[in-house]
Design an enzyme around this catalytic site. Structure first.
Site, PDB file in Angstrom:
ATOM      1  N   CYS A   1       7.015  -5.236   5.543  1.00 43.41           N
ATOM      2  CA  CYS A   1       7.764  -5.035   4.304  1.00 43.41           C
ATOM      3  C   CYS A   1       8.640  -6.240   3.985  1.00 43.41           C
ATOM      4  O   CYS A   1       8.767  -6.625   2.827  1.00 43.41           O
ATOM      5  CB  CYS A   1       8.590  -3.758   4.403  1.00 43.41           C
ATOM      6  SG  CYS A   1       7.560  -2.270   4.455  1.00 43.41           S
TER       7      CYS A   1
ATOM      8  N   HIS B   1       4.432   2.192   3.160  1.00 43.43           N
ATOM      9  CA  HIS B   1       5.854   2.326   3.465  1.00 43.43           C
ATOM     10  C   HIS B   1       6.621   2.445   2.156  1.00 43.43           C
ATOM     11  O   HIS B   1       6.172   1.965   1.103  1.00 43.43           O
ATOM     12  CB  HIS B   1       6.350   1.106   4.233  1.00 43.43           C
ATOM     13  CG  HIS B   1       5.813   1.013   5.622  1.00 43.43           C
ATOM     14  ND1 HIS B   1       6.373   0.185   6.571  1.00 43.43           N
ATOM     15  CD2 HIS B   1       4.785   1.635   6.242  1.00 43.43           C
ATOM     16  CE1 HIS B   1       5.710   0.297   7.709  1.00 43.43           C
ATOM     17  NE2 HIS B   1       4.730   1.161   7.534  1.00 43.43           N
TER      18      HIS B   1
ATOM     19  N   GLU C   1       9.142   0.861   1.039  1.00 44.21           N
ATOM     20  CA  GLU C   1       9.429  -0.424   0.398  1.00 44.21           C
ATOM     21  C   GLU C   1       8.215  -0.962  -0.343  1.00 44.21           C
ATOM     22  O   GLU C   1       8.345  -1.492  -1.454  1.00 44.21           O
ATOM     23  CB  GLU C   1       9.851  -1.472   1.441  1.00 44.21           C
ATOM     24  CG  GLU C   1      11.068  -1.085   2.249  1.00 44.21           C
ATOM     25  CD  GLU C   1      10.743  -0.411   3.573  1.00 44.21           C
ATOM     26  OE1 GLU C   1      11.471  -0.655   4.543  1.00 44.21           O
ATOM     27  OE2 GLU C   1       9.768   0.362   3.636  1.00 44.21           O
TER      28      GLU C   1
ATOM     29  N   CYS D   1      10.533  -3.218   8.112  1.00 46.21           N
ATOM     30  CA  CYS D   1       9.718  -3.816   9.167  1.00 46.21           C
ATOM     31  C   CYS D   1       9.282  -5.218   8.721  1.00 46.21           C
ATOM     32  O   CYS D   1       9.531  -5.624   7.585  1.00 46.21           O
ATOM     33  CB  CYS D   1       8.494  -2.945   9.455  1.00 46.21           C
ATOM     34  SG  CYS D   1       7.272  -2.952   8.128  1.00 46.21           S
TER      35      CYS D   1
END
Length: 149
Positions: free
Chosen positions: A90, A57, A59, A87
């Site tokens: 993260c 992701h 992040e 999410c």
């Protein structure tokens, strides 16, 4: 000559540029930048398809890049700007990084960390949301609309 201070909108626009790259590469368009002392030290976008890695992701990639840039694992004096609410995975990584602030554009009502109570974030982390929300939300909606055509 003095240091110019950039607005939250300025940094979110930089995150949106990263999200646009993700969009163009067929990734869910989420972009992130990490800022320290009013300077971008990490830029990232979702790469789960490219890297065939569910943890890739924006992040997560930004955290790794920022830590490498700073030479340490804690991001206590840093701010994350991300186009979509992180999410829970993260958020957990952001908690471990001890990041000072998270600023996100659009909420993620299905997978965002704010669904959880208590919050998975570090207790000292500040949260700000809704920065350029319309632009951030539109990019995600356009991506999924194009996907369904």
């Amino acid at each position: 000559m003095g240091l110019s201070v950039h607005s939250d909108e300025h940094f979110m626009k930089e995150a949106l540029k990263q999200a646009q790259i993700a969009y163009e590469e067929g990734e869910i368009p989420v972009g992130a930048v990490i800022v320290c002392n009013n300077r971008i030290i990490a830029r990232a976008y979702n790469q789960t398809e490219i890297l065939t890695d569910v943890t890739a992701h924006a992040e997560m990639i930004a955290i790794t890049s920022a830590a490498e840039n700073l030479g340490g694992k804690y991001l206590t004096d840093c701010r994350l700007f991300v186009t979509l609410e992180p999410c829970t995975m993260c958020a957990g990584a952001l908690a471990w990084s001890q990041i000072s602030e998270i600023v996100y554009g659009a909420p993620d009502l299905q997978r965002g960390f704010r669904r959880l109570n208590p919050s998975p974030l570090h207790p000292k982390t500040k949260i700000k949301f809704g920065v350029l929300e319309t632009e951030c939300k539109s990019l995600i909606q356009d991506f999924f609309s194009d996907l369904r055509k």
